[in-house]
Design an enzyme around this catalytic site. Structure first.
Site, short mmCIF file in Angstrom:
data_model
loop_
_atom_site.label_atom_id
_atom_site.label_comp_id
_atom_site.label_asym_id
_atom_site.label_seq_id
_atom_site.Cartn_x
_atom_site.Cartn_y
_atom_site.Cartn_z
N GLY A 52 9.78 28.03 -8.59
CA GLY A 52 10.19 27.44 -9.86
C GLY A 52 9.19 27.72 -10.95
O GLY A 52 8.87 26.85 -11.77
N ALA A 53 8.69 28.96 -10.99
CA ALA A 53 7.52 29.28 -11.81
C ALA A 53 7.85 29.74 -13.22
O ALA A 53 6.94 30.03 -14.00
CB ALA A 53 6.70 30.38 -11.12
N ILE A 90 7.31 22.87 -16.02
CA ILE A 90 6.15 22.55 -15.21
C ILE A 90 5.64 23.79 -14.48
O ILE A 90 4.43 24.04 -14.43
CB ILE A 90 6.49 21.44 -14.20
N GLY A 91 6.56 24.57 -13.91
CA GLY A 91 6.16 25.74 -13.15
C GLY A 91 5.45 26.77 -14.00
O GLY A 91 4.41 27.31 -13.61
N TYR A 126 20.44 13.58 -7.48
CA TYR A 126 19.10 14.11 -7.79
C TYR A 126 18.02 13.18 -7.25
O TYR A 126 17.05 13.62 -6.62
CB TYR A 126 18.95 14.28 -9.30
N SER A 151 9.64 12.98 -7.76
CA SER A 151 9.97 12.31 -9.03
C SER A 151 10.10 10.82 -8.80
O SER A 151 10.50 10.36 -7.72
CB SER A 151 11.28 12.85 -9.60
#
Length: 277
Positions: free
Chosen positions: A8-9, A13-14, A159, A134
């Site tokens: 997830g880069a 955030i990634g 989620y 989360s």
């Protein structure tokens, strides 16, 4: 030199973590599903870094076949991994199944990190596993008889349940593999591409709320801290926010539930339940 595999880069955030990890001298292995975005972030990370290599891999982690292919690529290229950062994740407004018949939120947010970690286990000996969880886990409710959300689907509940799975996975991984340092973290509510995978209410809400959210750089802080800090090296099985250990929900601390989720997850991805010990 510390080698870090980061999923997830390419967004939020990634992306922020990739740049900061490179800036701090880590060798970063970027994973994303869009080749152009992976390439762009690799350039940014390389520019911010002090000469450490930045590598690119492309995979759609909603598909377990691509998780397996990624694991083979990584195993073939890197003899040792110091940190695996399981950061890829998303919220989807409506229930959809992947081409492999898995509900996509559960597949991407939980099964992908579960499988990838299991397949890279021997490369991680003595290393760290960092998973992006989360505070939304508190709204989750894990039903082991309906992991695919076939009975009903509420985007935020599903989620939240997937983030609950992240914490249970972390705790069970720490129990099964005490030689690892497995931790997860809550990044805060961050201005990212989160919630924008569909053109529904969640895209609208995340757009309206964006000015009040944390920056991606601040959200990535705990990931970077867990990956590189000497203090974090002594932690395992913990849930972190802003470099502090927090107690997750009661369900997230249920050891039997963690064990049973592990067994069901292993069954779903075709691994023996003792794949990571």
């Amino acid at each position: 030199m510390t080698l870090i595999v980061l999923t997830g880069a390419t967004r939020g955030i990634g992306r922020a973590a990739a740049i900061e990890l490179a800036r701090q001298g880590a060798e970063v292995v970027l994973v994303g599903r869009d080749p152009e975005r992976v390439r762009a972030v690799a350039r940014e990370a390389a520019a911010a870094g002090a000469g450490a290599p930045v590598h690119e891999h492309v995979a759609d982690l909603t598909l377990m076949s691509e998780v397996r292919a990624l694991a083979e690529e990584v195993r073939g290229r890197y003899e040792r991994i110091d940190v695996l950062a399981n950061n890829a994740g998303a919220l989807f407004a409506s229930r959809k199944e992947t081409g492999e018949g898995l509900e996509q939120t559960f597949a991407l947010n939980h099964l992908a990190p579960f499988l990838l970690t299991s397949l890279l286990r021997d490369r991680l000996d003595g290393g760290r596993v960092v998973t992006t969880a989360s505070d939304a886990h508190k709204s989750g409710l894990l039903d082991l008889d309906d992991l695919q959300s076939t009975k009903s689907y509420s985007a935020m509940r599903v989620y939240g349940t997937s983030k609950l799975c992240n914490i249970l996975f972390t705790r069970e991984l720490a129990r099964r593999a005490p030689q690892l340092r497995a931790n997860c973290f809550h990044p805060g509510v961050v201005r990212t591409g989160f919630g924008k995978n569909d053109n529904g209410i969640w895209k609208l809400l995340t757009t309206i709320g964006a000015p009040f959210f944390r920056s991606p750089q601040r959200g990535a802080g705990s990931l970077v801290w867990l990956a590189l800090s000497d203090t974090a090296a002594g932690l395992t099985g913990e849930y972190i926010q802003d470099a502090r250990v927090l107690a997750p929900s009661a369900q997230a601390q249920d050891e039997l539930l963690a064990e049973r989720l592990w067994e069901r997850s292993a069954e779903l991805v075709g691994l023996p339940a003792d794949a990571v010990t």
